[in-house]
Design an enzyme around this catalytic site. Structure first.
Site, PDB file in Angstrom:
ATOM      1  N   TYR A  47      28.253  22.589 -29.836  1.00 22.84           N
ATOM      2  CA  TYR A  47      28.685  21.896 -31.037  1.00 22.84           C
ATOM      3  C   TYR A  47      27.955  20.559 -31.191  1.00 22.84           C
ATOM      4  O   TYR A  47      28.270  19.567 -30.519  1.00 22.84           O
ATOM      5  CB  TYR A  47      30.196  21.664 -31.009  1.00 22.84           C
ATOM      6  CG  TYR A  47      31.022  22.931 -30.886  1.00 22.84           C
ATOM      7  CD1 TYR A  47      30.506  24.171 -31.279  1.00 22.84           C
ATOM      8  CD2 TYR A  47      32.313  22.896 -30.370  1.00 22.84           C
ATOM      9  CE1 TYR A  47      31.261  25.330 -31.162  1.00 22.84           C
ATOM     10  CE2 TYR A  47      33.071  24.051 -30.258  1.00 22.84           C
ATOM     11  CZ  TYR A  47      32.547  25.262 -30.655  1.00 22.84           C
ATOM     12  OH  TYR A  47      33.304  26.410 -30.539  1.00 22.84           O
ATOM     13  N   HIS A 130      30.942  31.188 -23.385  1.00 27.07           N
ATOM     14  CA  HIS A 130      30.771  31.044 -24.833  1.00 27.07           C
ATOM     15  C   HIS A 130      29.765  32.050 -25.379  1.00 27.07           C
ATOM     16  O   HIS A 130      28.599  32.043 -24.984  1.00 27.07           O
ATOM     17  CB  HIS A 130      30.289  29.618 -25.137  1.00 27.07           C
ATOM     18  CG  HIS A 130      30.482  29.185 -26.543  1.00 27.07           C
ATOM     19  ND1 HIS A 130      29.970  28.004 -27.044  1.00 27.07           N
ATOM     20  CD2 HIS A 130      31.143  29.759 -27.581  1.00 27.07           C
ATOM     21  CE1 HIS A 130      30.305  27.874 -28.310  1.00 27.07           C
ATOM     22  NE2 HIS A 130      31.017  28.938 -28.662  1.00 27.07           N
TER      23      HIS A 130
END
Length: 322
Positions: A47, A130
């Site tokens: 992110y 992830h």
């Protein structure tokens, strides 16, 4: 199973997802979450190529550490980038850092250590593998066993995986002793596909399910979905737009709103432990806190069932799972 709060902050937005957010607004957003009672924050190196972790850590490091749960992810390492352009993966940041996939055991250790450096904290509570969808063999051989070892060593409290697709999540839930899985965009008012295989598997394994994307990447976020509303980050198909608008109209008839229905439906299934919402301003935090606090009349769900507007498998307040 780790005890997760009802809802939390999905901090991809604070990494400048699609649109830049100032440092001041990012800090104010985390502070507003704290004031609203939010004690669960989900972030990741991906992110903003580390920006989200840096901002989250700066906002939380002076808070009592035992009072919040911090979740980050492994699978992408950050390395120096060219520094002459902008990020190419959806975040409005310079390309001074870029991501490389790494699901090896050593990569997992390095990822957690580097996350702690960006966060400025002494530990993370939850570490998720992830987006290993296209790297499952590598993740099975390296990342998942290593996270389980790190849990045994007390370096993290809980481990799991975060993905958009339910089939690979179901597979790893059945294969590994995971505490948490995060599934994005596959359980909401328009799509309850996660209830088919993933939720039963998680319940059998004692794995907590966290939901992301409960506003369907925009289509369910407004009281009246606009013509240019997005679904799965693209223009919403006309049929889904019409369905969302009819759902919104029924919500209004019962004194509530489409976004309120979205958050209350998301948390009603017994497999779901928590919902994370992306927020980029204190005003959005206050708006979402009000949605969770709202008393939604049970009659609205009955009206939606009568018009066949709810997807198969969706459990709504007042119902039990089959």
């Amino acid at each position: 199973m780790i005890d997760l709060p009802r809802w939390g902050l999905g901090a991809a937005t604070l990494g400048n997802l699609f649109t830049a957010v100032s440092d001041e607004t990012a800090r104010a957003t985390v502070d507003a979450c704290w004031d609203a009672g939010v004690r669960y924050v989900d972030t990741a190196p991906h992110y903003g190529a580390g920006l989200s972790e840096e901002r989250v850590g700066a906002a939380l490091r002076d808070r009592p550490r035992e009072e919040f749960l911090l979740q980050t992810k492994v699978g992408r390492l950050l390395v120096p980038g060219p520094g002459a352009g902008r990020d190419t993966e959806g975040f409005d940041v310079p390309d001074t850092r870029v991501r490389v996939w790494d699901f090896s055991a050593a990569g997992v250790r390095r990822s957690v250590e580097e996350s702690l450096g960006r966060l400025g904290l002494d530990r993370v509570d939850v570490a998720l593998v992830h987006d290993p969808d296209d790297h499952l063999d590598d993740a099975r051989a390296g990342a998942f066993p290593e996270l389980l070892r790190m849990r045994e060593e007390g370096l993290v409290r809980a481990v799991g995986a975060g993905m958009n697709e339910t089939a690979p999540l179901t597979a790893v839930v059945e294969e590994f002793d995971l505490d948490v899985v995060l599934v994005a965009g596959r359980y909401h008012l328009l799509d309850a596909s996660a209830a088919d295989g993933l939720f039963p598997a998680a319940q059998r394994a004692g794995t907590a399910v966290v939901l992301g994307g409960v506003f369907a990447s925009g289509l369910l976020a407004s009281a009246e979905p606009p013509q240019d509303a997005t679904y799965r980050y693209e223009q919403a198909p006309p049929a889904l737009l019409g369905r969302a608008r009819r759902t919104a109209a029924i919500a209004r008839e019962h004194g509530t709103t489409l976004p309120a229905l979205a958050v209350h439906a998301a948390g009603a299934h017994p497999a779901v432990a928590s919902v994370v919402l992306g927020m980029r301003s204190p005003e959005e935090v206050q708006h979402n806190a009000a949605l969770f606090a709202e008393e939604v009349p049970l009659q609205v769900w009955e009206a939606l069932r009568r018009e066949d507007l709810l997807p198969a498998g969706l459990v709504v307040p007042g119902e039990g799972a089959a």
